[in-house]
Write a protein that holds these residues in place. Structure first.
Motif, PDB file in Angstrom:
ATOM      1  N   THR A 117       0.826  -1.207   0.000  1.00  0.00           N
ATOM      2  CA  THR A 117       0.000   0.000   0.000  1.00  0.00           C
ATOM      3  C   THR A 117       0.865   1.265   0.000  1.00  0.00           C
ATOM      4  O   THR A 117       2.040   1.232   0.406  1.00  0.00           O
ATOM      5  CB  THR A 117      -0.920   0.034   1.233  1.00  0.00           C
ATOM      6  OG1 THR A 117      -0.114   0.177   2.420  1.00  0.00           O
ATOM      7  CG2 THR A 117      -1.750  -1.247   1.330  1.00  0.00           C
ATOM      8  N   ARG A 118       0.262   2.338  -0.431  1.00  0.00           N
ATOM      9  CA  ARG A 118       0.960   3.628  -0.445  1.00  0.00           C
ATOM     10  C   ARG A 118       1.369   4.032   0.972  1.00  0.00           C
ATOM     11  O   ARG A 118       2.455   4.576   1.181  1.00  0.00           O
ATOM     12  CB  ARG A 118       0.046   4.692  -1.057  1.00  0.00           C
ATOM     13  CG  ARG A 118       0.699   6.057  -1.192  1.00  0.00           C
ATOM     14  CD  ARG A 118      -0.269   7.096  -1.739  1.00  0.00           C
ATOM     15  NE  ARG A 118       0.385   8.383  -1.896  1.00  0.00           N
ATOM     16  CZ  ARG A 118       1.064   8.741  -2.977  1.00  0.00           C
ATOM     17  NH1 ARG A 118       1.184   7.914  -3.997  1.00  0.00           N
ATOM     18  NH2 ARG A 118       1.633   9.938  -3.055  1.00  0.00           N
ATOM     19  N   GLU A 122       5.031   5.155   2.280  1.00  0.00           N
ATOM     20  CA  GLU A 122       5.205   6.486   2.875  1.00  0.00           C
ATOM     21  C   GLU A 122       5.831   6.393   4.260  1.00  0.00           C
ATOM     22  O   GLU A 122       6.700   7.203   4.618  1.00  0.00           O
ATOM     23  CB  GLU A 122       3.858   7.196   2.958  1.00  0.00           C
ATOM     24  CG  GLU A 122       3.336   7.680   1.612  1.00  0.00           C
ATOM     25  CD  GLU A 122       1.971   8.338   1.712  1.00  0.00           C
ATOM     26  OE1 GLU A 122       1.288   8.106   2.743  1.00  0.00           O
ATOM     27  OE2 GLU A 122       1.581   9.083   0.784  1.00  0.00           O
ATOM     28  N   GLN A 139       7.180   6.119  -7.319  1.00  0.00           N
ATOM     29  CA  GLN A 139       6.062   6.950  -7.796  1.00  0.00           C
ATOM     30  C   GLN A 139       6.268   7.384  -9.242  1.00  0.00           C
ATOM     31  O   GLN A 139       5.324   7.383 -10.046  1.00  0.00           O
ATOM     32  CB  GLN A 139       5.918   8.187  -6.894  1.00  0.00           C
ATOM     33  CG  GLN A 139       5.421   7.879  -5.497  1.00  0.00           C
ATOM     34  CD  GLN A 139       5.099   9.141  -4.718  1.00  0.00           C
ATOM     35  OE1 GLN A 139       3.955   9.579  -4.641  1.00  0.00           O
ATOM     36  NE2 GLN A 139       6.127   9.748  -4.150  1.00  0.00           N
ATOM     37  N   SER A 142       5.616   4.477 -11.513  1.00  0.00           N
ATOM     38  CA  SER A 142       4.187   4.194 -11.599  1.00  0.00           C
ATOM     39  C   SER A 142       3.457   5.190 -12.493  1.00  0.00           C
ATOM     40  O   SER A 142       2.433   4.857 -13.094  1.00  0.00           O
ATOM     41  CB  SER A 142       3.563   4.210 -10.192  1.00  0.00           C
ATOM     42  OG  SER A 142       4.162   3.231  -9.364  1.00  0.00           O
TER      43      SER A 142
END
Length: 247
Positions: A117-118, A122, A139, A142
């Motif tokens: 997951t993001r 993070e 990022q 993506s």
């Protein structure tokens, strides 16, 4: 993108900052001790449909729970180390537990590669500039349409490969079971035949002995061969053979 798909991992390693942080973790040293790293040509990606497929997520040592290990080369007899500059680092992401406290950066890199997951990426990005750089690179990858296409094609190829191998494994098991059944049936038939023959021989011998005893008993009473044959439920020829054999 998931860093566990090889095209994503390779592109992450192209970044010299990410590469430096990861190499430092692998070598168990401070990144400040590394002056420079070089990304050598690799041949993992498929340029054609029949090229060899590289898959990062698999278990090499299923017999234990160790998620990472260092393998070096030693002389079998003297146990002398061949070279302290040559070693294999095995990271088995599937065996990485939810909670592990070792204080080693390599575990954090494994968690990053296994991230889904993001929020996970993070959180990792806040721990060091190397993870922050890795997250920023991820990022950018993506958001790149071409890289995204390469990623999706490879992800599909990996899924297809796994499905194919799973199907081949199931088919192999089914074929093995059928062959086993056939071999078992043949062996069973042979064993049954042998057992039947032995039992038949024993029964035949027993009946023959009983027939001979009865024939001789009746013969001793002066009964004719024809009458003995009737009482023994056999032929006159058979009775005469029995009586002649004994004589």
């Amino acid at each position: 993108m998931s860093p566990m798909v090889d095209v994503c991992f390779v592109n992450l390693m192209r970044n010299p900052i990410v590469r430096k942080g990861f190499c430092a973790a692998i070598l168990r040293i401070s990144p400040d001790m590394i002056n420079e790293t070089e990304f050598l040509p690799r041949y993992l990606e498929q340029e054609y449909a029949d090229d060899k497929l590289g898959i990062l997520d698999f278990i090499r040592f299923p017999e234990d729970k160790k998620c990472y290990r260092t393998i070096r080369f030693y002389d079998e007899e003297s146990k002398e180390l061949y070279n302290d500059k040559l070693e294999l680092q095995i990271l088995e992401l599937k065996k990485l537990p939810e909670e592990i406290k070792t204080g080693e950066d390599i575990v954090n890199w494994m968690r990053f590669f296994k991230g889904k997951t993001r929020e996970e990426f993070e959180d990792m990005a806040k721990t060091s500039k190397y993870f922050e750089e890795a997250f920023n690179t991820l990022q950018k990858l993506s958001a790149d349409e071409q890289k995204r296409l390469e990623y999706e094609l490879r992800e599909k190829a990996v899924r297809d490969h796994i499905a194919y191998m799973d199907s081949a494994r199931r088919e192999g098991i089914a074929i093995g079971e059928k062959l086993g059944e056939k071999r078992g049936e043949k062996r069973g038939e042979k064993r049954g035949e042998k057992r039947g023959e032995k039992r038949g021989e024993k029964r035949g011998e027993k009946k023959g002995i009983q027939l001979a005893k009865k024939a001789f008993k009746l013969h001793a009473q002066g009964i004719s061969d024809e009458e003995i044959a009737v009482q023994c439920n056999t032929s006159v020829t058979k009775i005469r053979e029995i009586l002649d054999i004994d004589n």
